[in-house]
Structure formats: C-alpha cells, structure tokens
Design a protein around this motif. Structure first.
Motif, PDB file in Angstrom:
ATOM      1  N   GLU A 170       0.816  -1.203   0.000  1.00 52.42           N
ATOM      2  CA  GLU A 170       0.000   0.000   0.000  1.00 52.42           C
ATOM      3  C   GLU A 170       0.850   1.253   0.000  1.00 52.42           C
ATOM      4  O   GLU A 170       0.428   2.305  -0.453  1.00 52.42           O
ATOM      5  N   ASP A 171       2.040   1.134   0.556  1.00 52.12           N
ATOM      6  CA  ASP A 171       2.860   2.325   0.742  1.00 52.12           C
ATOM      7  C   ASP A 171       3.752   2.644  -0.446  1.00 52.12           C
ATOM      8  O   ASP A 171       4.443   3.646  -0.445  1.00 52.12           O
ATOM      9  N   LEU A 172       3.737   1.788  -1.477  1.00 55.17           N
ATOM     10  CA  LEU A 172       4.640   2.040  -2.598  1.00 55.17           C
ATOM     11  C   LEU A 172       4.434   3.413  -3.226  1.00 55.17           C
ATOM     12  O   LEU A 172       5.405   4.119  -3.480  1.00 55.17           O
ATOM     13  N   PRO A 173       3.173   3.843  -3.464  1.00 53.19           N
ATOM     14  CA  PRO A 173       3.020   5.193  -4.017  1.00 53.19           C
ATOM     15  C   PRO A 173       3.583   6.262  -3.090  1.00 53.19           C
ATOM     16  O   PRO A 173       4.136   7.253  -3.545  1.00 53.19           O
ATOM     17  N   HIS A 193       0.614  11.509   2.131  1.00 58.27           N
ATOM     18  CA  HIS A 193      -0.671  11.037   2.641  1.00 58.27           C
ATOM     19  C   HIS A 193      -1.834  11.654   1.887  1.00 58.27           C
ATOM     20  O   HIS A 193      -2.810  10.986   1.585  1.00 58.27           O
ATOM     21  N   ARG A 194      -1.684  12.943   1.579  1.00 53.18           N
ATOM     22  CA  ARG A 194      -2.776  13.598   0.859  1.00 53.18           C
ATOM     23  C   ARG A 194      -2.907  13.036  -0.550  1.00 53.18           C
ATOM     24  O   ARG A 194      -4.013  12.813  -1.045  1.00 53.18           O
ATOM     25  N   VAL A 195      -1.752  12.812  -1.203  1.00 57.21           N
ATOM     26  CA  VAL A 195      -1.800  12.278  -2.562  1.00 57.21           C
ATOM     27  C   VAL A 195      -2.461  10.894  -2.561  1.00 57.21           C
ATOM     28  O   VAL A 195      -3.327  10.602  -3.386  1.00 57.21           O
ATOM     29  N   TYR A 196      -2.063  10.089  -1.583  1.00 55.32           N
ATOM     30  CA  TYR A 196      -2.627   8.749  -1.529  1.00 55.32           C
ATOM     31  C   TYR A 196      -4.130   8.812  -1.290  1.00 55.32           C
ATOM     32  O   TYR A 196      -4.909   8.076  -1.911  1.00 55.32           O
ATOM     33  N   ARG A 219     -10.520   8.609  -5.816  1.00 60.30           N
ATOM     34  CA  ARG A 219     -11.002   8.413  -7.182  1.00 60.30           C
ATOM     35  C   ARG A 219     -10.946   6.932  -7.573  1.00 60.30           C
ATOM     36  O   ARG A 219     -10.772   6.596  -8.735  1.00 60.30           O
ATOM     37  N   GLY A 220     -11.057   6.076  -6.581  1.00 62.28           N
ATOM     38  CA  GLY A 220     -11.240   4.663  -6.872  1.00 62.28           C
ATOM     39  C   GLY A 220      -9.966   3.867  -7.068  1.00 62.28           C
ATOM     40  O   GLY A 220     -10.016   2.769  -7.602  1.00 62.28           O
ATOM     41  N   ASP A 235      -2.287  20.160  -6.338  1.00 64.98           N
ATOM     42  CA  ASP A 235      -1.128  19.317  -6.636  1.00 64.98           C
ATOM     43  C   ASP A 235      -1.256  17.938  -6.009  1.00 64.98           C
ATOM     44  O   ASP A 235      -0.618  16.987  -6.450  1.00 64.98           O
ATOM     45  N   ASP A 236      -2.063  17.834  -4.953  1.00 63.61           N
ATOM     46  CA  ASP A 236      -2.266  16.519  -4.359  1.00 63.61           C
ATOM     47  C   ASP A 236      -3.122  15.656  -5.263  1.00 63.61           C
ATOM     48  O   ASP A 236      -3.096  14.439  -5.197  1.00 63.61           O
ATOM     49  N   GLN A 237      -3.916  16.312  -6.075  1.00 64.88           N
ATOM     50  CA  GLN A 237      -4.935  15.586  -6.812  1.00 64.88           C
ATOM     51  C   GLN A 237      -4.523  15.290  -8.243  1.00 64.88           C
ATOM     52  O   GLN A 237      -5.054  14.389  -8.868  1.00 64.88           O
ATOM     53  N   LEU A 238      -3.595  16.063  -8.755  1.00 68.19           N
ATOM     54  CA  LEU A 238      -3.134  15.840 -10.127  1.00 68.19           C
ATOM     55  C   LEU A 238      -1.843  15.049 -10.043  1.00 68.19           C
ATOM     56  O   LEU A 238      -0.765  15.600 -10.001  1.00 68.19           O
ATOM     57  N   PHE A 239      -1.958  13.733  -9.971  1.00 64.16           N
ATOM     58  CA  PHE A 239      -0.765  12.932  -9.734  1.00 64.16           C
ATOM     59  C   PHE A 239      -0.282  12.209 -10.973  1.00 64.16           C
ATOM     60  O   PHE A 239       0.627  11.395 -10.907  1.00 64.16           O
ATOM     61  N   CYS A 240      -0.887  12.447 -12.115  1.00 64.17           N
ATOM     62  CA  CYS A 240      -0.431  11.777 -13.336  1.00 64.17           C
ATOM     63  C   CYS A 240       0.435  12.711 -14.168  1.00 64.17           C
ATOM     64  O   CYS A 240       0.585  13.881 -13.862  1.00 64.17           O
TER      65      CYS A 240
END
Lengths: 206, 308, 608
Positions: free
Chosen positions: A34-37, B258-261, B267-268, C102-107
């Motif tokens: 789970e932590d890889l990202p 943490h926020r990115v995750y 979003r699924g 920036d947290d939400q645009l991760f691609c």
C-alpha cells in the motif's frame, strides 16, 4: 558522484545489475505494498535534495545523503534510491542506464546499513539521536565513496589511481554530510519525531 | 617495476600542448555559448531546474514512430553491447552511430551537447588521471617530459581513458532518441509490457510528477530564507540551516504523500493504475530493432577480433 | 449556556443519502476530532460546512468517502456502511476536491489525470477521449489536454482537479476550501461551474459570501460537534451565534459599505487626492521609487513592463491585479531577489546590482504560505534567524525576538515548534520573523489566505497597529479598504491605475473596472445586510434551551422547551416594505439570560 557508462567492465555491469535487482525485489517485499506510491512521492523529495549545492570553499558540492534516506525509509530506502537514480538518468540523460545497478549498489547498500545502524543505536534522547544520526549520515557517504572506489578498481589495477582519487575527493563531502545529517535529525527529532521511525517498513507496521 | 618504451620530450612541448588544449576548449565554449544564445539566457544563480524528459514527444521521425517496446529493447541492448567493447576504435564508431541517431531523431544537437558537457567533470578526471596512474607494462609507450621525470605520461592510459569517454558519450547520446521521442507515460507503459512490474512503473511516474512540485516548494523556501538574509557560506551555521531546510522539505513531502494517496483512493484507486495506451506492432518495428542489435553485435565482434 | 439547534431544517422524503449518527473520531496522537456528530444529508442538499479551524470539518469530510474509518458511531451512505465493496462503489460516486490541487493531479498529463477516475469506473478506452475533452472543456482547459500539470497556473490546476471529479459524474461533490488562493476571476468561474452542478454539494469554507451564494443549508461544527444546522439565510441573520463560532464576518460587510462612494463624489475626490499627493510628495522622499522598471524572465516572458511608482514613508499601498499580472514578480524585484532593468531607488539612493542584494536588510516580506518561510525547530530560533543574519549582538537578538512575538500576540511561544502551531498562529509567527529585523518597508502577500474569520480579525488588528510603510498584495477588497490609502492596479506587467483606495473601490462598485469581481460578492453582501436588520421588541417565546432547573428536590440540566415572556433583541427581515415582523422559524431558539427562571420550580415533559 555517479559512475557513467563504459567505465566498468561488462562483467561487473551485469553482476551489479543482478545484485541490485535482487536487493530491490527484497526492498519491495519489505515495504507495505500500500505504501509504494507514498515511497515514490518521498523519493521525489530526495531527488530534489540531491540537487542542492552546499558551498565548499571556492566550489560547491551537491548532497548525496544515502545515510539520511536510509534513516528515514529503512528497508524501503534501496527501492527509493534505485528509483531516484533511474529518474536522474532519465531526466538529466547523462546516460548511466547501464551503470544503474552499480550506482544503486553504491548508494543503496550504505543506505540500508545506515537505516539498520540508526535504528539499533539511536537511543532515546535528542543528543543520542543527533550524534548517531551524524555518524551514520557521514558514515553512509564514506561507505558510498569506498564502494565507488572498489567498483572502479574492479576494472583492474590500471584503475587504482582513479579509485584513490575518488575516495580522497569524497573526504570533505563526508564531513559536510555528517554534519547536515546531524542537523536534519535534530530538526526532525524536535519537530516530527515519528518520521524517524521508518514508517514504510512492512514489519514495523505489524 | 617494468619499464616501458620511454620517449623523452622537452617540457616546452607539454606547455605548448596544454596551451593548445586550453585554447581549443575556450573555442569550444565560445561556440557552444553562441549556439545557446536565444535558446536560453545565462543564469547567474545555481540552476535548480530539472529538464523535461519528453520535450519533443510530438514528432514524426523514425524514432517517434517506432513502437516504444522495440525501441527500449533495441537501444538498451545496443547500449549494453557498446559498454562491453574495449578498444577506443570501437568506442569511436559507437559514438558516431549514436550521434547519427540524434540527427535522425530530429533532436536539437545543442541539447545533446549540453548533456555531454554535464558529464565532462567525471570523464575529464579519467582523461587526466588515467595516463598518469596506470600500471606500466613493458609494451607501453611513456612520454617523459624533461623536468617532470617522476610523472611519466602513459599513452596506454590515454587510450583506456579515451575508450571510456567514447563509450560514455555514445550511450549518453542514445538517451535523447530513446526517451525524448515518446511521452514518459508511454515509455513507462512500454516498460511494463516488457515485464517491469506495474507498481514500479507507477512509482516512476509518481516520483517524476512530484519532483516538480517539490522543486517549486524548495525554490519558494529558498527565497524565504534569502529574504531574511541567508547566504550559503562554508560554515557550520550554513550547514545547520541546510539541515533544517532538508528536514522541512522531508516533513512537507511526507505530509504530502498522505494527501496524494488519499486523493488517489478518493477516485477509486485500488492498487493499480488503469492503462490508457494501445500498442500496435508493425514489421518495421521488428526490422528496425533487428538492425540495431546487429549493429551492436557487429561492433562487439569488431572490437574483440581487432584486439586479438 | 448555549442553545443547541439539533433539528434538520430541510424536510426531505425518502432515505437520507448520508446518515451520520454519533460519529466520533480520535487521531492516533490522541486528539479527539469528532465528538458525536449527528447529520442527515439528503440527495441534492447544498451544504456549507462551517466552523473555526480545528473544529473537525476536514475530519468529518474524510469520513464521507471512507478515507478515515468509522471508529465509533455510524455512517451510512445510501443505507450502507462504508466498508468493502460498498466503499469502493461509493468512492466512484463521491468526488472530493482537495485544497491543494497538486495533491490531486498525480499523473503525467491532464488527460491521464482526468481519465484516472473514469477508467476506475470501468469506462471503455474508446469512450474516454470525448469524456475527457468534455470534462476539460467544461472548466475551460480543453486546449491543455496533453499538458503536464506542472506547466499550469494555480487557478488552472484547481479547475483541472475539478474536471477530474466532474468526469466521474459524481452524485456528491465535496469541496475543501475551494476558493483558497484563487483570484476573483478564477473564483467566479468556479462559482459558475458549481451553480450548474445538480448533485449533492458539501462545501467546507471560511468564505461566507461564497457559501451564501452556493449553499442553502449551513452546518456549523464546533469542537467536533454539530452546533447549528439551519438554512444559510438564518445563519447570516444571526450574528451572535456566528460570533460564537468565530464566523462573524459582519466587520467585512460594514467595511465595504463605508467605502461605497457614489460616483459623483468619487469624481470630485480624485483631483483633490492628487493635489494632496503632490504636496506630500514634495515634503518627504520616497521610501521606494521605481521608474521605467522592467523585468523579463529567462524564458523571454515580459513580466514587468515600464513600471513607475513611488511609495512615501508611512504610506500603505495595495497592489491588485489578476493572477499573472506581475504582482509577485514586482515584489521579488522590490526585495532584490530579481534584478530588472530601470531605475530603482530606495530611500533616495539609486540601487545597483550589489545594493539590491542588500535590500533584505531594509525590506521585509511575509509570504502567502507561511510554510515557505518557517524552517526552524522553535519559534525563538525562527524569529531570531533574521536578526542573527543582520549580525546583531546576542542580547539585542533576544530582546527583538521577545518584542516581535509580543507584537503578534505570541508572547510566551518562544519554545513552541512552529510546525505544530495553527494556521493563524503560523501566519503571525511569519510576520514576527520579519518584524524582528525592523524593516523600513513591509510587504504582505495575501496575509489572510486560509484564515478563519476570527483569525482574520486578529491579524487585521495587529497589522493596523504596525507603523511600517506597507505594500499589500491581495484579491480581497475588504483588506484593501481596511489597510491601504492608495491602490496600484497591475495588468499584464503594466501599471493600469494608481490612485486613492477610495477611488479604486468606487471603481469596483461601479464595475467599470471589475478587477476584484465583486459582482456576486457585493450582491451577497447587500442581501446579508438586509437580513441582519435588527431591532428590539417583545414576544411570547417558546424556548428550547439548556440550564439548571429544579423539579421539587431534583436539580438537573438538559435541553428542554417551555414558554415564557421577556424582551429580546431580534435580528430579522421585513418582507418587502411591510412593517410586520417576520421571524425566521429559528427565532424561537436563542440565547438569553434566565435571571429568575432558573430558581423557579417548573415542570416540563421529559422524554425518557
């Protein structure tokens, strides 16, 4: 300092590539999947720190900080370093793709050892943390330099001179990295001590 | 110690050679600089900028049209074959081949030269140190300058160094055609089709994305320190500030993870990225890849036979 | 005593979309963030989630799509708890917009980012491209389809993040501080987009005008509990209860109203102001003066073009303009971080490149995000950093640290860790780090960004008391009105206008130069002011309240309801021009002292 393509004999290139693949696989296994990202995002910040230049007399050196990576990420550090180096060779395109394995060993093995040592020795007070952090941080760089010299020397005795020079050139860097590691650990200890617990390690999360 | 064949030379010659070298490099710098004008103005600050990997992803050259999977296998295979060679001659041929790919792939030459320049420190060390430090074999030719008898210049060392520099540059020049001719996402997707685990591929893309975010953060923090009078010096105080700076950067990056995750989960995200690309293989892809691998093997054979 | 309003004001038929009962949450560090939240949300509700910083809004929202697990209590989404398969399904129906895009645009490209959600929903690759294009077109970013997000401006990123959610056609849209750091133009675009959204909208915000515009229902959280749950109109008509929750923004409305000059008056004022300007200019030399000053970025963008302006000692100037107008570049030039072409004088001295580098000794700058400015492990070190760089003796450094902290109301915070402080405290600390250097010129970049109204009021009070010459960069018309006498309007790197703040605000109100995009905000302000019309009269009231009371021998306290008569101050509206008093339904429930009532024995029905 990284080894570029074409320096090492092909046997060492392939051997170090296989060794670092094995270590990376072990590192992935020791990281919560789970932590890889999360490890990936943190790796980006290590990448950024490796671009920082610290003035040293008339010139400047850029930071390697294998020790700090190891302290913060524990077993995941090898993966992070391999990833960071890959990105470095992708982004700066100095090449280095064939020497990736060797470079990953050179930085990643010290990181793993540093993480282990820091965890064993850090004690509980801030003073202990800082001293151990500094020693481990500096030691990591020294070990990296030693591995670099060793890898260069694998090309045969013709490379002894170059290997010696690389080792000597890293001595001031060793001092700087030791001190910076100590200061960073001291900052983190006071501000966010939970970062020092190598949180991405699968075994720690239990 | 074994003595090689010694050629005595006057010191003047060394000085002349050094002067010539200095002039040449000065000229090279001049030429390069004029090539850069218009492309980029000189920056006074240490440049923290990170180049863009896939600057010319949209293009129509042979390399742009090549299926990334074949491109990766062929060019990486070629690169490994190149580093397996030993002689300076083979290295030079590889260098020429690589340089031609830059042209074929329609990549700007100045950018490739800039990359080579960035490697010059490490490689220059070899050119300088190897001739002076290699072990002397009986068949070696040594240049000894009067007055500098204790420092013989071994031509075999120079050869070794030249081979290394040639190979390093050859592989480095391959990077542009290899990586800049498709979007990074596509290249990485190609890697996963070649057996790189998907999770690792995602990590490459994620880390790449956030490098830019953290760079921006680091830059703003640096400005924040600057406006309060911070100037890096060679001092422990500077190191302490740097330590704080790194610490802060790490704290912010851990918080961001943490926020990115969380955003991914929202979003699924369930452990894998959906793959957005199709790949279509043509006979040309096979042919192209075959040619490159044969070239590499040919080079290696030439190298080993030539040496024997 | 506090009267708790626990009834949902909006009746709805059928099952609730979200049903939350006695939800509690404690963070691993022991902080109790939610203490029993009860809330029902109907499909199609438009809810503003309000409350002070730290009241548990974000924690609650993280429960709504299962980012935080339910520890205690119950949370049902469409009748099911959020675990396992229902959770995965719910996440595909609930869109959460984060504060930092920036947290939400991760691609790597916008296309990948927007398609991420729909691909997880199972949309086929063939149908993807039109879907992505449509979503991006809706937020006006279609032409950036294959761009990497790091090439976008902040406002663009925010809209792109929204497009990522809209592409998933969410039934619920949750927004966390959507207007933070947006310029008014961008904010207007966002308001338009959200107005057309038909699903359930839940919006965390400190911007009550924004909430008023978009939401019908206001849920106020306080210390992890729902304290009020009523219609937006009722909330804004009830200043005492807003004040209690640190939400009172009436001070802003009053400020704006005062500055509403009729157009003729403004026209008359203009030449006068110039005259005063001219006289004053002759008397004092300018602190900063720029003449024909330009700056061009390395990539060739002309960020500043022929800027000319002067700032006299003690004066306060606002710099306004859309994002990308060159405000930040101008600040960086004034700080000496960038060095442009043209005349740059400081205190009458012409600055060369060398002197520009020393400007930090005289000019202090407070950044928009305190995180960019704070990097020490204690507040004392943080504030001492600047004075130390100035080379001041130790005891002087200590004296300055204490004075600066005192000044920003952080006395006694010397050993606290900056990172652990609240947003408002960090902001004030950042100001202290600059004040301790005793700057002649103070530059403030969006000083109130991210603060709740209470924090904002405190900050304003502190800023008003500072004697320094000030430059303020902001999008907020209220701050401009409160803190500055003169306004400089930047547009595409040029000075468009330089005049008195009164004239500027008049301009804004007439919308001849609607830079701060006041239109919807001033409409909202006017409506709210009307709602807040208040006066006293007597009514028979039924009260629902909590206080100590006696039934024979039994003395206890709990919320109960009964009738008695006494005088009240009422805040209410008059329908059209009628003089009849129309109380909102919740007029019955309010705070008031019970001088005799508490001693009196009284009876009422007990539910259990």
């Amino acid at each position: 300092m990284h080894i570029s393509d074409g320096v090492l004999p092909i046997g060492v290139v392939i051997g170090s590539g296989i060794a670092s693949l094995a270590l990376a696989a072990w590192s992935v296994r020791r990281t919560d999947s789970e932590d890889l990202p999360k490890v990936a995002v943190v790796t980006a910040s290590f990448f950024v720190t490796s671009l920082i230049h610290v003035p040293l007399g008339p010139t400047s050196v850029h930071l390697l900080i294998p020790g700090l990576v190891g302290i913060l990420l524990g077993p995941s550090s090898f993966l992070a370093i391999l990833l960071g180096l890959l990105l470095q060779s992708l982004l700066f395109q100095f090449g280095g793709l064939t020497a990736l394995g060797a470079n990953a060993l050179m930085m990643g093995v010290p990181a793993l050892l540093c993480g282990l040592l820091f965890n064993k020795l850090r004690g509980s007070t801030q003073k202990q943390h800082v001293i151990v952090g500094g020693l481990v941080g500096g030691g990591g760089t020294l070990l990296s330099a030693a591995l670099l010299a060793l890898l260069l020397f694998s090309g045969g005795e013709d490379f002894l001179g170059v290997a010696k020079l690389a080792l000597v050139a890293h001595l001031p860097v060793f001092l700087i990295e030791g001190l910076i590691s100590a200061f960073t650990i001291s900052f983190l200890y006071r501000v966010k001590p939970e970062l020092l617990n190598q949180r991405f390690s699968a075994l720690q999360q239990g | 110690m074994v003595e090689g064949q010694i050629i005595q030379l006057p010191l003047v010659l060394l000085l002349a050679a050094l002067l010539l070298l200095a002039l040449l490099s000065l000229l090279a710098v001049k030429v390069l600089k004029s090539a850069f004008v218009g492309k980029q103005t000189a920056q006074k600050e240490p440049d923290w900028s990170v180049p863009v990997v896939d600057a010319d992803a949209e293009g129509t050259s042979l390399f742009h049209r090549w299926d990334v999977r074949f491109k990766l296998v062929a060019l990486l295979g070629f690169a490994f074959l190149v580093v397996a060679t030993r002689s300076p001659e083979a290295a030079m041929i590889a260098l020429l081949l690589s340089f031609s790919t830059v042209l074929v792939a329609q990549q700007p030459v100045y950018r490739s030269l800039k990359r080579l320049l960035a490697m010059s420190g490490f490689l220059g060390m070899f050119l300088l140190v190897m001739p002076l430090t290699v072990v002397t074999h009986p068949e070696d030719i040594l240049l000894v300058f009067s007055g500098l008898e204790f420092l013989p210049f071994n031509l075999r060392g120079l050869q070794l160094a030249l081979a290394i520099v040639g190979k390093a540059c050859a592989v480095a020049l391959l990077m542009e055609p290899l990586l800049a001719t498709a979007s990074l996402a596509r290249t990485v997707e190609g890697l996963t089709r070649l057996g790189v685990p998907e999770k690792v591929a995602q990590m490459i893309l994620l880390a790449h994305r956030y490098i830019f975010v953290f760079l921006e953060e680091a830059r703003r923090m640096k400005t924040g320190m600057q406006v309060r009078g911070f100037k890096p010096r060679t001092s422990t105080e500077t190191l302490q500030v740097m330590g704080n700076f790194l610490g802060m950067l790490f704290v912010r990056s851990f918080e961001r993870t943490h926020r990115v995750y969380a955003a991914m989960q929202s979003r699924g995200y369930r452990g894998r990225f959906p793959a957005p690309f199709y790949f279509k293989v043509t006979a040309g892809d096979w042919l192209h890849a075959g040619v490159w691998l044969l070239l590499g093997i040919g080079l290696l054979v030439f190298d080993r036979l030539g040496a024997a | 005593m506090h009267d708790l309003q626990r009834l949902a004001p909006i009746d709805f038929d059928g099952p609730a979309q979200f049903e939350i009962r006695n939800l509690q949450y404690r963070y691993p560090n022991g902080q109790q963030a939610l203490r029993g939240v009860d809330l029902s949300v109907a499909a199609g509700d438009r809810i503003a989630l309000l409350g002070q910083n730290g009241s548990g809004k974000s924690t609650l929202v993280k429960h709504l799509n299962g980012l935080l697990p339910v520890q205690q209590g119950a949370l049902l989404y469409q009748g099911q708890p959020l675990v396992g398969e229902p959770l995965q399904r719910a996440r595909l129906e609930i869109g959460l917009l984060f504060q930092d895009p920036d947290d939400q645009l991760f691609c790597s490209t916008l296309y990948d980012d927007v398609s991420f959600g729909p691909l997880n929903q199972g949309v086929s690759l063939a149908g993807m491209e039109p879907l992505v294009r449509q979503a991006l077109a809706a937020v006006g970013l279609e032409e950036l389809l294959y761009k990497a997000s790091h090439h976008l401006s902040f406002g663009q990123k925010k809209r792109a993040a929204l497009a990522c959610l809209l592409a998933m056609k969410p039934q619920v849209l949750i927004l966390d501080e959507p207007t933070a750091n947006l310029d008014p133009g961008q904010e207007n675009i966002l308001v338009e987009l959200l107005r057309n959204y038909t699903g359930t909208l839940i919006c965390i915000t400190h911007d009550l005008l924004f909430a008023y515009e978009l939401c019908q229902r206001a849920v106020v959280l306080d210390q992890g509990q729902v304290h009020h749950d009523y219609s937006m109109a009722e909330l804004v008509a009830d200043p005492p209860s807003m004040r209690e929750h640190g939400l009172d923004f009436s001070f802003r409305l009053a400020g704006l109203a005062n500055h509403k000059l009729p157009p003729q008056q403004a026209a008359v004022a203009a030449p006068e102001a110039q005259l005063v300007d001219a006289v004053a200019a002759a008397e004092t030399t300018a602190v900063v003066e720029l003449a024909d000053y330009s700056y061009r970025y390395a990539d060739g963008t002309q960020a500043l073009n022929g800027i000319t302006f002067a700032l006299r000692a003690g004066e306060s100037v606002a710099i306004v303009g859309e994002n990308g107008a060159g405000k930040t570049t101008l600040l960086n030039c004034l700080m000496g971080i960038y060095s442009g072409v043209g005349t740059h004088l400081f205190a009458g001295h012409l600055l060369g490149k060398q002197q520009r580098r020393l400007l930090w000794r005289k000019v202090g700058m407070v950044f928009q995000d305190p995180a960019d400015q704070l990097f020490c492990a204690s507040c004392a070190e943080e504030v001492a950093f600047g004075p130390r760089q100035l080379g001041l003796p130790k005891d002087e450094v200590i004296r300055r640290v204490d004075a600066a902290l005192e000044r920003v109301r952080l006395g006694g915070y010397q050993d606290r860790v900056p990172l652990h402080l609240s947003g408002g405290e960090r902001k004030r600390l950042a100001i202290a780090t600059v004040l301790s250097m005793d700057p002649e010129l103070l530059i403030l970049d969006e000083p109130t960004a991210g603060l709740d109204p209470q924090g904002e009021e405190l900050l304003l009070e502190i800023l008003r008391q500072l004697p320094q010459t000030r430059i303020l960069v902001t999008h907020d018309p209220f701050l401009v009105a409160e803190l500055t006498q003169r306004t400089l309007v930047l547009h595409r790197g040029k000075v468009l206008q330089s005049y008195s703040t009164a004239e500027f605000l008049a301009d804004q109100n007439q919308q001849s130069l609607n830079l701060l995009a006041l239109s919807y905000k001033s409409d909202c302000s006017r409506e709210i002011l009307e709602l807040q019309h208040r006066h006293e009269h007597i009514h028979q009231h039924e009260h629902f309240h909590e206080h100590l009371h006696r039934h024979g021998e039994l003395v206890h306290s709990h919320p109960h309801q009964h009738e008695h008569e006494h005088e009240h101050v009422f805040t209410h509206s008059h329908v059209a021009d009628s003089t009849e008093h129309c109380h909102s339904p919740r007029g019955r429930f309010h705070e008031h002292p019970h001088p005799d009532h508490e001693e009196q024995e009284h009876s009422h029905e007990h539910e259990d």
